[in-house]
Design a protein around this motif. Structure first.
Motif, PDB file in Angstrom:
ATOM      1  N   ALA A   1       0.809  -1.221   0.000  1.00  0.00           N
ATOM      2  CA  ALA A   1       0.000   0.000   0.000  1.00  0.00           C
ATOM      3  C   ALA A   1       0.841   1.268   0.000  1.00  0.00           C
ATOM      4  O   ALA A   1       0.466   2.263  -0.616  1.00  0.00           O
ATOM      5  CB  ALA A   1      -0.949  -0.004   1.203  1.00  0.00           C
ATOM      6  N   PHE A   2       1.956   1.247   0.713  1.00  0.00           N
ATOM      7  CA  PHE A   2       2.820   2.424   0.806  1.00  0.00           C
ATOM      8  C   PHE A   2       3.958   2.382  -0.214  1.00  0.00           C
ATOM      9  O   PHE A   2       4.870   3.200  -0.165  1.00  0.00           O
ATOM     10  CB  PHE A   2       3.386   2.566   2.218  1.00  0.00           C
ATOM     11  N   GLY A   3       3.899   1.448  -1.148  1.00  0.00           N
ATOM     12  CA  GLY A   3       4.937   1.331  -2.176  1.00  0.00           C
ATOM     13  C   GLY A   3       5.117   2.598  -2.991  1.00  0.00           C
ATOM     14  O   GLY A   3       6.211   2.867  -3.499  1.00  0.00           O
ATOM     15  N   PHE A   4       4.069   3.391  -3.115  1.00  0.00           N
ATOM     16  CA  PHE A   4       4.166   4.646  -3.867  1.00  0.00           C
ATOM     17  C   PHE A   4       5.216   5.584  -3.268  1.00  0.00           C
ATOM     18  O   PHE A   4       5.773   6.420  -3.974  1.00  0.00           O
ATOM     19  CB  PHE A   4       2.804   5.349  -3.942  1.00  0.00           C
ATOM     20  N   LEU A   5       5.491   5.456  -1.974  1.00  0.00           N
ATOM     21  CA  LEU A   5       6.513   6.310  -1.360  1.00  0.00           C
ATOM     22  C   LEU A   5       7.872   6.067  -2.016  1.00  0.00           C
ATOM     23  O   LEU A   5       8.615   7.017  -2.284  1.00  0.00           O
ATOM     24  CB  LEU A   5       6.606   6.047   0.145  1.00  0.00           C
ATOM     25  N   VAL A   6       8.175   4.818  -2.268  1.00  0.00           N
ATOM     26  CA  VAL A   6       9.451   4.458  -2.906  1.00  0.00           C
ATOM     27  C   VAL A   6       9.380   4.716  -4.409  1.00  0.00           C
ATOM     28  O   VAL A   6      10.285   5.309  -4.992  1.00  0.00           O
ATOM     29  CB  VAL A   6       9.796   2.981  -2.613  1.00  0.00           C
ATOM     30  N   ASP A   7       8.282   4.270  -5.026  1.00  0.00           N
ATOM     31  CA  ASP A   7       8.164   4.360  -6.486  1.00  0.00           C
ATOM     32  C   ASP A   7       8.020   5.784  -7.003  1.00  0.00           C
ATOM     33  O   ASP A   7       8.551   6.110  -8.058  1.00  0.00           O
ATOM     34  CB  ASP A   7       6.948   3.545  -6.967  1.00  0.00           C
ATOM     35  N   ASP A   8       7.290   6.637  -6.261  1.00  0.00           N
ATOM     36  CA  ASP A   8       6.938   7.962  -6.790  1.00  0.00           C
ATOM     37  C   ASP A   8       7.418   9.147  -5.963  1.00  0.00           C
ATOM     38  O   ASP A   8       7.421  10.268  -6.457  1.00  0.00           O
ATOM     39  CB  ASP A   8       5.404   8.091  -6.907  1.00  0.00           C
ATOM     40  N   GLU A   9       7.740   8.932  -4.701  1.00  0.00           N
ATOM     41  CA  GLU A   9       7.989  10.061  -3.800  1.00  0.00           C
ATOM     42  C   GLU A   9       9.423  10.173  -3.292  1.00  0.00           C
ATOM     43  O   GLU A   9       9.706  11.005  -2.437  1.00  0.00           O
ATOM     44  CB  GLU A   9       7.030  10.004  -2.605  1.00  0.00           C
ATOM     45  N   GLY A  10      10.331   9.344  -3.776  1.00  0.00           N
ATOM     46  CA  GLY A  10      11.743   9.486  -3.425  1.00  0.00           C
ATOM     47  C   GLY A  10      12.168   8.924  -2.076  1.00  0.00           C
ATOM     48  O   GLY A  10      13.247   9.241  -1.587  1.00  0.00           O
ATOM     49  N   PHE A  11      11.339   8.083  -1.471  1.00  0.00           N
ATOM     50  CA  PHE A  11      11.705   7.463  -0.204  1.00  0.00           C
ATOM     51  C   PHE A  11      12.541   6.211  -0.457  1.00  0.00           C
ATOM     52  O   PHE A  11      12.393   5.556  -1.488  1.00  0.00           O
ATOM     53  CB  PHE A  11      10.450   7.066   0.592  1.00  0.00           C
ATOM     54  N   ARG A  12      13.399   5.895   0.501  1.00  0.00           N
ATOM     55  CA  ARG A  12      14.148   4.644   0.449  1.00  0.00           C
ATOM     56  C   ARG A  12      13.209   3.488   0.785  1.00  0.00           C
ATOM     57  O   ARG A  12      12.173   3.699   1.422  1.00  0.00           O
ATOM     58  CB  ARG A  12      15.314   4.676   1.435  1.00  0.00           C
ATOM     59  N   PRO A  13      13.560   2.268   0.411  1.00  0.00           N
ATOM     60  CA  PRO A  13      12.729   1.116   0.789  1.00  0.00           C
ATOM     61  C   PRO A  13      12.542   1.065   2.302  1.00  0.00           C
ATOM     62  O   PRO A  13      13.387   1.547   3.063  1.00  0.00           O
ATOM     63  CB  PRO A  13      13.533  -0.084   0.285  1.00  0.00           C
ATOM     64  N   PRO A  14      11.436   0.485   2.745  1.00  0.00           N
ATOM     65  CA  PRO A  14      11.116   0.516   4.175  1.00  0.00           C
ATOM     66  C   PRO A  14      12.074  -0.309   5.022  1.00  0.00           C
ATOM     67  O   PRO A  14      12.623  -1.305   4.565  1.00  0.00           O
ATOM     68  CB  PRO A  14       9.710  -0.076   4.230  1.00  0.00           C
ATOM     69  N   GLU A  15      12.238   0.159   6.244  1.00  0.00           N
ATOM     70  CA  GLU A  15      12.998  -0.574   7.255  1.00  0.00           C
ATOM     71  C   GLU A  15      11.981  -1.130   8.240  1.00  0.00           C
ATOM     72  O   GLU A  15      11.023  -0.451   8.585  1.00  0.00           O
ATOM     73  CB  GLU A  15      13.922   0.361   8.024  1.00  0.00           C
ATOM     74  N   GLU A  16      12.208  -2.342   8.709  1.00  0.00           N
ATOM     75  CA  GLU A  16      11.335  -2.891   9.740  1.00  0.00           C
ATOM     76  C   GLU A  16      11.692  -2.262  11.079  1.00  0.00           C
ATOM     77  O   GLU A  16      12.867  -2.135  11.413  1.00  0.00           O
ATOM     78  CB  GLU A  16      11.459  -4.410   9.821  1.00  0.00           C
ATOM     79  N   ILE A  17      10.682  -1.851  11.797  1.00  0.00           N
ATOM     80  CA  ILE A  17      10.838  -1.339  13.151  1.00  0.00           C
ATOM     81  C   ILE A  17       9.910  -2.148  14.047  1.00  0.00           C
ATOM     82  O   ILE A  17       9.062  -2.896  13.551  1.00  0.00           O
ATOM     83  CB  ILE A  17      10.504   0.178  13.244  1.00  0.00           C
ATOM     84  N   ASP A  18      10.063  -1.995  15.318  1.00  0.00           N
ATOM     85  CA  ASP A  18       9.217  -2.720  16.252  1.00  0.00           C
ATOM     86  C   ASP A  18       7.754  -2.357  16.001  1.00  0.00           C
ATOM     87  O   ASP A  18       7.364  -1.206  16.163  1.00  0.00           O
ATOM     88  CB  ASP A  18       9.617  -2.382  17.694  1.00  0.00           C
TER      89      ASP A  18
END
Length: 124
Positions: free
Chosen positions: A18-35
């Motif tokens: 669902a949040f893949g657009f952040l990486v694909d379109d918005e210049g974010f790095r791939p997600p990091e797992e957090i607690d």
């Protein structure tokens, strides 16, 4: 025996999609797992998505500004920013999710709200 994935794992998988657009379109790095969830970063902004399980399960998203030196600002909850920028009402970004289906639905509601919110945020 085929076991169903645990809800926190399903949450993370659904959030990555669902949040893949952040990486694909918005210049974010791939997600990091957090607690409890995932964290997305770009030079000026961090987005954290959590699943808090329990008797009153919630899906929460926080948007945190980052200074050029990497210092984090205090940030704000997605529903507050969404309403504060005039994108919609806070209830458009619900947190409580009492069932598996509701948790996965909340992920998509938060992603859509963030997609609408990002263009309204000040550009650094």
């Amino acid at each position: 025996m085929d076991k169903r994935p645990l809800l926190p794992e399903e949450f993370r998988a659904e959030a990555r999609t669902a949040f893949g657009f952040l990486v694909d379109d918005e210049g974010f790095r791939p997600p990091e797992e957090i607690d409890g969830g995932l964290r997305y970063r770009r030079t000026d902004l961090m987005v954290r998505i959590w699943f808090l399980g329990g008797a009153e399960s919630e899906v929460l998203t926080r948007v945190i500004p980052l200074a050029p030196d990497g210092t984090r600002g205090s940030g704000a909850w997605l529903d507050d920013l969404y309403a504060g920028t005039g994108c919609g009402r806070p209830r458009d970004v619900p947190a409580f999710a009492s069932t598996r289906r509701a948790v996965l639905r909340r992920v998509h509601q938060h992603a859509e709200a963030l997609r609408r919110l990002l263009p309204c945020l000040p550009v650094p």
